[in-house]
Design an enzyme around this catalytic site. Structure first.
Site, mmCIF file in Angstrom:
data_model
loop_
_atom_site.group_PDB
_atom_site.id
_atom_site.type_symbol
_atom_site.label_atom_id
_atom_site.label_comp_id
_atom_site.label_asym_id
_atom_site.label_seq_id
_atom_site.Cartn_x
_atom_site.Cartn_y
_atom_site.Cartn_z
ATOM 1 N N TYR A 149 0.841 -1.205 0.000
ATOM 2 C CA TYR A 149 0.000 0.000 0.000
ATOM 3 C C TYR A 149 0.873 1.251 0.000
ATOM 4 O O TYR A 149 0.704 2.157 -0.839
ATOM 5 C CB TYR A 149 -0.938 -0.018 1.224
ATOM 6 C CG TYR A 149 -1.617 1.317 1.463
ATOM 7 C CD1 TYR A 149 -2.582 1.794 0.577
ATOM 8 C CD2 TYR A 149 -1.284 2.109 2.570
ATOM 9 C CE1 TYR A 149 -3.192 3.033 0.783
ATOM 10 C CE2 TYR A 149 -1.890 3.339 2.783
ATOM 11 C CZ TYR A 149 -2.838 3.794 1.886
ATOM 12 O OH TYR A 149 -3.436 5.021 2.093
ATOM 13 N N PHE A 178 -1.889 11.925 8.086
ATOM 14 C CA PHE A 178 -1.594 11.075 9.239
ATOM 15 C C PHE A 178 -2.846 10.232 9.523
ATOM 16 O O PHE A 178 -3.302 9.539 8.634
ATOM 17 C CB PHE A 178 -1.020 11.929 10.376
ATOM 18 C CG PHE A 178 0.463 12.181 10.124
ATOM 19 C CD1 PHE A 178 0.864 12.973 9.034
ATOM 20 C CD2 PHE A 178 1.445 11.550 10.858
ATOM 21 C CE1 PHE A 178 2.214 13.136 8.712
ATOM 22 C CE2 PHE A 178 2.793 11.707 10.544
ATOM 23 C CZ PHE A 178 3.178 12.497 9.473
HETATM 24 P P1 NAD Z 1 -12.544 5.273 1.134
HETATM 25 O O1 NAD Z 1 -12.374 3.852 0.746
HETATM 26 O O2 NAD Z 1 -13.635 5.649 2.049
HETATM 27 O O3 NAD Z 1 -12.684 6.176 -0.196
HETATM 28 C C1 NAD Z 1 -12.092 5.824 -1.413
HETATM 29 C C2 NAD Z 1 -13.186 5.908 -2.467
HETATM 30 O O4 NAD Z 1 -12.619 5.603 -3.738
HETATM 31 C C3 NAD Z 1 -14.326 4.917 -2.237
HETATM 32 O O5 NAD Z 1 -15.556 5.620 -2.330
HETATM 33 C C4 NAD Z 1 -14.193 3.894 -3.377
HETATM 34 O O6 NAD Z 1 -15.441 3.395 -3.771
HETATM 35 C C5 NAD Z 1 -13.524 4.749 -4.439
HETATM 36 N N1 NAD Z 1 -12.698 4.037 -5.422
HETATM 37 C C6 NAD Z 1 -11.712 3.125 -5.195
HETATM 38 N N2 NAD Z 1 -11.141 2.753 -6.354
HETATM 39 C C7 NAD Z 1 -11.771 3.463 -7.342
HETATM 40 C C8 NAD Z 1 -11.614 3.549 -8.746
HETATM 41 N N3 NAD Z 1 -10.705 2.818 -9.400
HETATM 42 N N4 NAD Z 1 -12.424 4.396 -9.423
HETATM 43 C C9 NAD Z 1 -13.373 5.126 -8.796
HETATM 44 N N5 NAD Z 1 -13.546 5.094 -7.452
HETATM 45 C C10 NAD Z 1 -12.749 4.278 -6.749
HETATM 46 O O7 NAD Z 1 -11.127 5.785 1.690
HETATM 47 P P2 NAD Z 1 -10.742 7.138 2.390
HETATM 48 O O8 NAD Z 1 -10.407 6.861 3.794
HETATM 49 O O9 NAD Z 1 -11.735 8.190 2.075
HETATM 50 O O10 NAD Z 1 -9.371 7.430 1.645
HETATM 51 C C11 NAD Z 1 -9.301 8.283 0.513
HETATM 52 C C12 NAD Z 1 -7.869 8.297 0.012
HETATM 53 O O11 NAD Z 1 -7.009 8.741 1.061
HETATM 54 C C13 NAD Z 1 -7.341 6.913 -0.411
HETATM 55 O O12 NAD Z 1 -6.534 7.091 -1.566
HETATM 56 C C14 NAD Z 1 -6.496 6.488 0.762
HETATM 57 O O13 NAD Z 1 -5.444 5.644 0.377
HETATM 58 C C15 NAD Z 1 -5.961 7.821 1.258
HETATM 59 N N6 NAD Z 1 -5.610 7.798 2.681
HETATM 60 C C16 NAD Z 1 -6.535 7.407 3.605
HETATM 61 C C17 NAD Z 1 -6.188 7.361 4.953
HETATM 62 C C18 NAD Z 1 -7.172 6.890 6.005
HETATM 63 O O14 NAD Z 1 -6.740 6.535 7.096
HETATM 64 N N7 NAD Z 1 -8.468 6.895 5.749
HETATM 65 C C19 NAD Z 1 -4.895 7.732 5.355
HETATM 66 C C20 NAD Z 1 -3.991 8.142 4.386
HETATM 67 C C21 NAD Z 1 -4.365 8.177 3.038
#
Ligand code: NAD
Ligand code: UDP
Length: 339
Positions: A149, A178
């Site tokens: 990841y 974070f």
């Molecule tokens: P989440 O899973 O709630 O949101 C991601 C969204 O992307 C979902 O709605 C999913 O359906 C959609 N998705 C995934 N692949 C897709 C694709 N190929 N095309 C269209 N839609 C797609 O996650 P989140 O917590 O909102 O995280 C958002 C971003 O932030 C992610 O990239 C994640 O890696 C990053 N991030 C999250 C965290 C955390 O702790 N939540 C921390 C650091 C980074």
């Protein structure tokens, strides 16, 4: 009004950022394949903002689909949230993570290249720092990938850097989050993990509401003040405000950035548990368990660059994060699935 495309906009952070953008005078357009979210979030967003956001259903890796969305909505900037985020799953199924996280970024960039839209904010993660040599961690700390990841996020950061070098009209904002927690204070949107939550706050929430018997505290023998792991928790609404600040910077100055978005404060697992107990008003069952493989003892952000560059700083306390998480959890015991 500047139209901004939020890929993954129906997800946890995307939905909160849609609210913040709308309330800051932007026009959000959502794009999501609903692989980890549900369309029900759209009604909730309309209740909070009084606006119905357009939402395009499809895959961010599909270049012609994304290009058509950008053109149809006259998009001027993109925030690319779409991707998978479970560290453990990325170890078990690395190809799924490389394909979606790198593939969706490439899809969006190729689509943008075919249009005049050149500004993109990317959801990166503090996980790219691995086990840092020192805390607080600043942006010049080396990146060390301890799981696929983190590697996918680092690869996309590198793709953005190379793309920006190739053509100065591009500008990219890399935001290294974070630990985002909490929910919108309305209690209408929040984190709704499928299956067993991997992360601390949603797990505590499900114990507090009675969906799970007890929290397992992964390790009580770390070299931290109370022996439990220390992290930098940031309220998701503060994180959303960070995206607004980053977008303004990109659009006004046309210069790229890489910044940490964290509170700058470390809190232990036990501190989070106690804060959540204050929020929900009752004790939360917990027990000590072995360390979780791959966990580090302690890390938290140096958020100084985000403040000096963007004028952004996290505002909300741990007690507010827990109060808002509990309002969401208690008002929606089964998340967006009703019941
Ligand atoms: P989440 O899973 O709630 O949101 C991601 C969204 O992307 C979902 O709605 C999913 O359906 C959609 N998705 C995934 N692949 C897709 C694709 N190929 N095309 C269209 N839609 C797609 O996650 P989140 O917590 O909102 O995280 C958002 C971003 O932030 C992610 O990239 C994640 O890696 C990053 N991030 C999250 C965290 C955390 O702790 N939540 C921390 C650091 C980074
Ligand atoms: N944690 C825990 N029990 C859980 C989930 C997490 O004790 O059920 C601990 C974990 O060991 C870490 C902290 O809570 O010290 C934050 O973990 P999370 O998975 O939320 O974030 P990350 O480890 O990715 O920073």
């Amino acid at each position: 009004m500047t139209r901004v495309l939020l890929t993954g906009g129906a997800g946890y952070i995307g939905s909160h950022t849609a609210v913040a953008l709308c309330q800051s005078g932007f026009e959000p357009v959502l794009l999501d394949d609903f692989s980890n979210s549900v369309p029900a979030v759209l009604d909730r967003l309309a209740r909070i903002t009084g606006r119905a956001f357009p939402c395009e259903h499809g895959d961010a890796a599909d270049v012609s689909f994304v290009r058509q969305v950008i053109e149809r909505h006259a998009i001027e900037a993109v925030v690319h949230f779409a991707g998978f985020k479970a560290v453990g799953e990325s170890v078990a199924e690395p190809l799924k993570y490389f394909r979606n996280n790198v593939g969706s970024a490439l899809g969006v960039l190729d689509a943008m290249r075919e249009t005049s839209c050149r500004a993109l904010v990317f959801s990166s993660t503090a996980t790219v720092y691995g086990d840092p040599d020192r805390v607080p961690v600043n942006e010049s700390a080396p990146r060390r990938y301890e799981n696929p990841y983190a590697q996918t996020k680092g690869m996309v950061e590198d793709i953005l850097a190379a793309t920006a070098r190739s053509d100065p009209s591009w500008c990219f904002g890399v935001l290294r989050y974070f630990n985002p927690v909490g929910a919108h204070p309305s209690g209408l949107i929040g984190e709704d993990p499928h299956g067993t939550p991997n992360n601390l706050m949603p797990y505590i929430s499900q114990v507090a509401i009675g969906r799970r018997p007890a929290l397992q505290i992964f390790g009580g023998d770390y070299a931290t003040p109370d022996g439990t792991g220390v992290r930098d928790y940031i309220h998701v609404s503060d994180l959303a405000a960070g995206h607004v600040a980053a977008l303004r910077h990109l659009l006004e100055r046309r210069e790229g950035l890489i910044v940490n978005l964290g509170s700058g404060q470390g809190h232990s697992v036990l501190e989070v548990l106690r804060a959540y107990e204050r929020a929900c008003g009752h004790a939360i069952a917990h027990q000590l368990a072995p360390r979780r493989p791959g966990d580090v003892a302690c890390y938290y952000a140096d958020p100084g660059l985000a403040h000096s560059l963007l004028g952004w700083r996290a505002q909300r306390t741990l007690d507010e994060m827990c109060a808002d998480a509990w309002r969401w959890q208690s008002g929606n015991p089964n998340g967006y699935h009703g019941g």
